[in-house]
Design a protein around this motif. Structure first.
Motif, PDB file in Angstrom:
ATOM      1  N   ALA A  59      47.175  23.763  29.461  1.00  8.26           N
ATOM      2  CA  ALA A  59      46.049  22.982  29.010  1.00  8.26           C
ATOM      3  C   ALA A  59      45.709  22.004  30.068  1.00  8.26           C
ATOM      4  O   ALA A  59      46.542  21.069  30.390  1.00  8.26           O
ATOM      5  CB  ALA A  59      46.432  22.224  27.767  1.00  8.26           C
TER       6      ALA A  59
ATOM      7  N   ALA B 157      32.886  22.217  24.221  1.00 11.31           N
ATOM      8  CA  ALA B 157      33.579  23.055  23.842  1.00 11.31           C
ATOM      9  C   ALA B 157      34.603  23.490  24.759  1.00 11.31           C
ATOM     10  O   ALA B 157      35.895  23.850  24.605  1.00 11.31           O
ATOM     11  CB  ALA B 157      32.670  24.249  23.216  1.00 11.31           C
ATOM     12  N   CYS B 158      34.282  23.651  25.958  1.00  9.51           N
ATOM     13  CA  CYS B 158      35.078  24.196  27.160  1.00  9.51           C
ATOM     14  C   CYS B 158      36.168  23.249  27.530  1.00  9.51           C
ATOM     15  O   CYS B 158      37.377  23.442  27.324  1.00  9.51           O
ATOM     16  CB  CYS B 158      34.449  24.399  28.452  1.00  9.51           C
ATOM     17  SG  CYS B 158      33.153  25.625  28.466  1.00  9.51           S
TER      18      CYS B 158
ATOM     19  N   GLU C 162      37.324  20.615  24.820  1.00 14.84           N
ATOM     20  CA  GLU C 162      38.271  20.738  23.886  1.00 14.84           C
ATOM     21  C   GLU C 162      39.350  21.820  23.855  1.00 14.84           C
ATOM     22  O   GLU C 162      40.531  21.961  23.663  1.00 14.84           O
ATOM     23  CB  GLU C 162      37.460  20.752  22.693  1.00 14.84           C
ATOM     24  CG  GLU C 162      36.746  19.405  22.579  1.00 14.84           C
ATOM     25  CD  GLU C 162      36.172  19.544  21.426  1.00 14.84           C
ATOM     26  OE1 GLU C 162      35.732  20.567  20.843  1.00 14.84           O
ATOM     27  OE2 GLU C 162      35.371  18.462  20.896  1.00 14.84           O
ATOM     28  N   THR C 163      38.566  23.188  24.526  1.00 12.25           N
ATOM     29  CA  THR C 163      39.505  24.204  24.658  1.00 12.25           C
ATOM     30  C   THR C 163      40.710  24.220  25.664  1.00 12.25           C
ATOM     31  O   THR C 163      41.774  24.690  25.617  1.00 12.25           O
ATOM     32  CB  THR C 163      38.695  25.544  25.142  1.00 12.25           C
ATOM     33  OG1 THR C 163      37.826  25.805  24.002  1.00 12.25           O
ATOM     34  CG2 THR C 163      39.703  26.811  25.360  1.00 12.25           C
TER      35      THR C 163
END
Length: 43
Positions: free
Chosen positions: A2, A25-26, A28-29
């Motif tokens: 991460a 979204a990216c 959070e991924t």
């Protein structure tokens, strides 16, 4: 892995480019915490 783990992120997307929701979204991924996300129109 991460990359943005435990990082706070502010996102300003572009209406004609990549919108804020897609960037969020990216992020959070990647493990980031989105504290603000917006899509603006820059003219």
């Amino acid at each position: 892995m991460a990359i943005l783990k435990d990082k706070k992120v502010v996102i300003i997307g572009d209406r004609d480019g990549i919108p804020g929701d897609a960037i969020a979204a990216c992020v959070e991924t990647a493990g980031g915490d989105v504290v603000f996300s917006s899509t603006e129109c820059f003219v």
